[in-house]
Design a protein around this motif. Sequence first.
Motif, PDB file in Angstrom:
ATOM      1  N   SER A  53       0.788  -0.921   0.089  1.00 32.59           N
ATOM      2  CA  SER A  53       0.265   0.413  -0.050  1.00 32.59           C
ATOM      3  C   SER A  53       0.382   1.094  -0.231  1.00 32.59           C
ATOM      4  O   SER A  53       1.495   1.363   0.938  1.00 32.59           O
ATOM      5  CB  SER A  53      -1.106   0.126   1.395  1.00 32.59           C
ATOM      6  OG  SER A  53      -1.486   1.074   1.299  1.00 32.59           O
ATOM      7  N   PRO A  54       0.683   3.016  -0.508  1.00 30.50           N
ATOM      8  CA  PRO A  54      -0.662   2.112  -2.015  1.00 30.50           C
ATOM      9  C   PRO A  54      -0.413   1.118  -3.059  1.00 30.50           C
ATOM     10  O   PRO A  54       1.289   0.899  -2.901  1.00 30.50           O
ATOM     11  CB  PRO A  54       0.088   3.846  -2.542  1.00 30.50           C
ATOM     12  CG  PRO A  54       0.490   4.271  -1.595  1.00 30.50           C
ATOM     13  CD  PRO A  54       1.348   3.376  -1.015  1.00 30.50           C
ATOM     14  N   THR A  64      -4.075  14.247   4.061  1.00 33.70           N
ATOM     15  CA  THR A  64      -2.894  14.534   4.508  1.00 33.70           C
ATOM     16  C   THR A  64      -1.864  13.115   5.122  1.00 33.70           C
ATOM     17  O   THR A  64      -0.741  12.501   4.694  1.00 33.70           O
ATOM     18  CB  THR A  64      -2.739  15.307   5.114  1.00 33.70           C
ATOM     19  OG1 THR A  64      -2.963  15.453   6.415  1.00 33.70           O
ATOM     20  CG2 THR A  64      -2.537  16.538   3.798  1.00 33.70           C
ATOM     21  N   LYS A  65      -2.651  12.268   5.650  1.00 33.80           N
ATOM     22  CA  LYS A  65      -2.220  11.272   6.668  1.00 33.80           C
ATOM     23  C   LYS A  65      -1.852  10.272   5.994  1.00 33.80           C
ATOM     24  O   LYS A  65      -3.379   9.487   5.457  1.00 33.80           O
ATOM     25  CB  LYS A  65      -2.654  11.308   7.829  1.00 33.80           C
ATOM     26  CG  LYS A  65      -1.806  10.034   8.984  1.00 33.80           C
ATOM     27  CD  LYS A  65      -2.316   9.807  10.071  1.00 33.80           C
ATOM     28  CE  LYS A  65      -2.357   9.173  10.910  1.00 33.80           C
ATOM     29  NZ  LYS A  65      -2.869   8.668  12.416  1.00 33.80           N
ATOM     30  N   VAL A  66      -1.373   9.025   4.852  1.00 34.42           N
ATOM     31  CA  VAL A  66      -1.375   8.624   4.613  1.00 34.42           C
ATOM     32  C   VAL A  66      -1.015   6.756   5.475  1.00 34.42           C
ATOM     33  O   VAL A  66       0.053   6.855   5.710  1.00 34.42           O
ATOM     34  CB  VAL A  66      -0.667   8.263   3.091  1.00 34.42           C
ATOM     35  CG1 VAL A  66      -0.115   7.107   2.478  1.00 34.42           C
ATOM     36  CG2 VAL A  66      -1.293   9.438   2.636  1.00 34.42           C
ATOM     37  N   SER A 113       1.718   4.384   9.559  1.00 33.14           N
ATOM     38  CA  SER A 113       1.393   5.647   9.137  1.00 33.14           C
ATOM     39  C   SER A 113       2.370   6.992   8.488  1.00 33.14           C
ATOM     40  O   SER A 113       2.771   7.158   9.818  1.00 33.14           O
ATOM     41  CB  SER A 113       0.058   5.556  10.034  1.00 33.14           C
ATOM     42  OG  SER A 113      -0.680   5.309   9.373  1.00 33.14           O
ATOM     43  N   ILE A 114       2.108   7.808   7.982  1.00 31.50           N
ATOM     44  CA  ILE A 114       3.140   9.411   7.822  1.00 31.50           C
ATOM     45  C   ILE A 114       2.456  10.752   6.765  1.00 31.50           C
ATOM     46  O   ILE A 114       1.046  10.351   6.547  1.00 31.50           O
ATOM     47  CB  ILE A 114       4.292   8.817   6.642  1.00 31.50           C
ATOM     48  CG1 ILE A 114       3.664   8.370   4.890  1.00 31.50           C
ATOM     49  CG2 ILE A 114       5.108   7.877   7.037  1.00 31.50           C
ATOM     50  CD1 ILE A 114       4.387   8.386   4.068  1.00 31.50           C
ATOM     51  N   THR A 142      -1.069  12.123  -5.498  1.00 35.54           N
ATOM     52  CA  THR A 142      -1.495  13.110  -5.384  1.00 35.54           C
ATOM     53  C   THR A 142      -2.480  13.449  -3.960  1.00 35.54           C
ATOM     54  O   THR A 142      -3.122  12.522  -4.103  1.00 35.54           O
ATOM     55  CB  THR A 142      -2.561  13.662  -6.566  1.00 35.54           C
ATOM     56  OG1 THR A 142      -2.195  13.441  -7.733  1.00 35.54           O
ATOM     57  CG2 THR A 142      -2.773  15.357  -6.564  1.00 35.54           C
ATOM     58  N   ILE A 143      -1.941  14.777  -3.046  1.00 30.34           N
ATOM     59  CA  ILE A 143      -2.336  14.447  -2.370  1.00 30.34           C
ATOM     60  C   ILE A 143      -3.088  15.927  -1.428  1.00 30.34           C
ATOM     61  O   ILE A 143      -2.868  17.236  -2.376  1.00 30.34           O
ATOM     62  CB  ILE A 143      -0.848  14.774  -0.653  1.00 30.34           C
ATOM     63  CG1 ILE A 143      -0.623  13.434  -0.848  1.00 30.34           C
ATOM     64  CG2 ILE A 143      -1.992  14.673   0.587  1.00 30.34           C
ATOM     65  CD1 ILE A 143      -1.198  12.583  -0.608  1.00 30.34           C
ATOM     66  N   GLY A 144      -4.479  15.981  -1.204  1.00 30.89           N
ATOM     67  CA  GLY A 144      -5.022  16.794  -0.961  1.00 30.89           C
ATOM     68  C   GLY A 144      -6.284  17.017  -2.041  1.00 30.89           C
ATOM     69  O   GLY A 144      -6.038  16.870  -2.955  1.00 30.89           O
TER      70      GLY A 144
END
Length: 394
Positions: A53-54, A64-66, A113-114, A142-144
Amino acid sequence: MKAYIIPLIAFLLAIGNSTMAQNLSDKSNSLHLDFSGEGLPNSHSLPTITWISPTLEYSSSVETKVHIKARISSSKIIDQIKLNIGDDQSGEVLSSKLIEIEPHQKEVNIDQSIWLPNGAVFLELEVIDHHRATVSAQRKMTIGEGALKNMISMNRKDYALIFATDRYDHWGDLVNPIDDGHAMAKILRERYGFEVEIIENAPVDQVWSVLRSYNERNFNPQDQLLIFFAGHGQYDETFGEGYVVASNSLKNDVAKTTYISHNRLRGVIDNIPSEHILLAMDVCFGGTLDPVLARSRGLQSYTVSVSDMLIRKFDKRTRKYLTSGGKEYVSDGIPGSHSPFMSKLLHSLGTLGGEDRVLTMSEIKSNMENLSQVPRFGSFGSDEKLSDFVFIAK
């Protein structure tokens, strides 16, 4: 350094034939060797990185936390694992983090998690083994919500590849596939902005050649590809497999070498480097594309906003199919009119998805339920749950 020229060539050839070839051929992975140490490492001893993952090479998140998961494996002791976070536009590494590992460890599972900055970023795992060989693998995101909405609206394209056959060397000719293919191309171009390629009356070699060219293309993460076949189809009870009939397919081809097998078709299309693919077939026995006809579930419906719906759909790998029937013959229609299946499909496309201007597979399915020969909907290959193919009206 000259002393390494011949061994290096041999080493690279060995890599090409080793199990590492798949890992090294991925455009997001790279290999670095340090020749200042003990010499060239054996290709089979290089570390491997498996992203869990991803899952996709390109993905997105409104958060924003993935959460990331990966597995590192090496036949040699792992000296260091580093996670780099960078700006995908400039290639600049924004931050780096060393992953804690135990001494003499050869297998490492990463599960944490980051926090990531908004925009286009890359995640890079970099592994160095005891021989100073460095292997790295990336995932791009792509974040956000704002960044993703902008990418969906600006950096995507829809494509359609239409195979239509109504003239056959050894089978009876049909009346509607060419007209159906052009009618579909017209509405996809004019109302949905698709880039369309039509292949008419193709022999079997041309079909595979065109599909090969699509396997060699580059696609953006949110690009969609629709592949459509219209013409004759056949099912072989002995082989237990369905086929698309090409213009030069032999009528009495016992080995079916002049036909387009569904098994091979699934694999070749699944391998095309587009994350979102719909295979539609208006051919007899088209539903036998799915080895188990009755197991497909209804596609997901959404009650969220259109923007959020698209974000969710484009974040999942899509491999959907739509066929005009199951394990049965289907009607070609009458001259001067479309086939029953195509008539319904064109009607669905003509609705432009209603008020939200987004036509989903669920809506197409609903529009086709009253056909006497019920179309088949389902998934194949590497499809992910909650994925969908959508038509976005201009």
